[in-house]
Motif scaffolding. Structure first.
Motif: not given
Length: 278
Positions: A54-61, A72-85
């Motif tokens: 509801p409050g929106g995604w967190p984002v990493l710049y 960056l790998t798919p495994e990295h992203l799988a560990a944070v499925p709710g984070l925008v990069l």
């Protein structure tokens, strides 16, 4: 000595293969865009496929986005499925745009825009950090977040080497621009008196934002000769201690065993991803 006569690190001319855009990632949608501001930038995005909270995604710049997304790998992203990069890169096919990042990631020294000859790398210009921070939190952020449900209270900034130095500059001069900061192997050696003056002028930062710092124990200054040291850079460790005493910060500090300078990019990702998602 001219810049061409300096000893260059092996990675200085590496192409950015960006394999993750070929393999894809089960948890995130991947895309790239060009933004015609400043020298011209490329943005690399990984947006969760899941529904936003509801409050929106967190984002990493991620600064040096060409290089950051190369590690960056798919495994990295799988560990944070709710984070925008968001990788903030340059219009180049290499991992690093050395001259541009020197200008953009180093602090001004004096009034006005602060641009000046780089005292370390002949032929380069330095001192554009304030201008780049304007661009990063202005046109680049607007382009990256357009149409995305982002939580503005959960933005995190990551940088490595000169990028790590810029993260410290942003934290010390405009701590409200991001909610969290991650400085990896910051180039404290580049005009150390200047970054110390920036810290002294900042004074205590209230409230102190979360800060993650990481560095390898086998790092040496980029382009220098000789064997790698045995232990983390003393100047960086002292600067971290001084941030606690002078600015009231409480950084999470990680010494990455056996890693040289370039390796701390990949070495820091398993640390910073959950930090940014938290």
């Amino acid at each position: 000595m001219s810049d061409t006569g300096r000893v260059r690190p092996d990675h200085a001319q590496n192409p950015a293969t960006l394999r993750i855009f070929d393999t894809g990632a089960p948890t995130h949608r991947l895309s790239q865009m060009s933004v015609a501001c400043g020298p011209g930038h490329r943005l690399f995005l990984a947006v969760p496929k899941a529904k936003a909270p509801p409050g929106g995604w967190p984002v990493l710049y991620l600064l040096d986005g060409n290089a950051a997304f190369d590690f960056l790998t798919p495994e990295h992203l799988a560990a944070v499925p709710g984070l925008v990069l968001v990788g903030v890169g340059y219009d180049t096919d290499r991992q690093f745009a050395r001259e541009r990042r020197t200008m953009d990631f180093t602090a001004p020294d004096g009034p006005g825009d602060g641009l000046r000859p780089d005292p370390v790398h002949p032929g380069r210009t330095a001192g554009g950090a304030s201008l780049f921070l304007d661009r990063l939190t202005g046109e680049l952020r607007e382009a990256a977040e357009q149409g995305l449900p982002i939580d503005p209270a959960r933005r995190c900034l990551w940088g490595h080497s000169f990028g790590g130095l810029f993260v410290l500059y942003a934290l010390l001069t405009r701590p409200g621009t991001f909610a969290r900061f991650a400085s990896i192997s910051p180039s404290i050696w580049w005009d150390e008196p200047l970054i110390r003056r920036v810290a002294a002028q900042a004074g205590r930062i209230e409230p102190p934002p979360p800060l993650l710092m990481a560095l390898g124990d086998r790092e040496k200054r980029s382009g220098s000769d000789g064997p790698p040291p045995d232990g983390p850079a003393p100047a960086t460790m002292q600067f971290i201690a001084d941030l606690r005493d002078g600015q009231g910060l409480a950084p999470q500090v990680h010494v990455l065993p056996g890693l040289i300078h370039i390796q701390t990019i990949a070495g820091s990702l398993p640390l910073v991803l959950p930090f940014a998602a938290g």
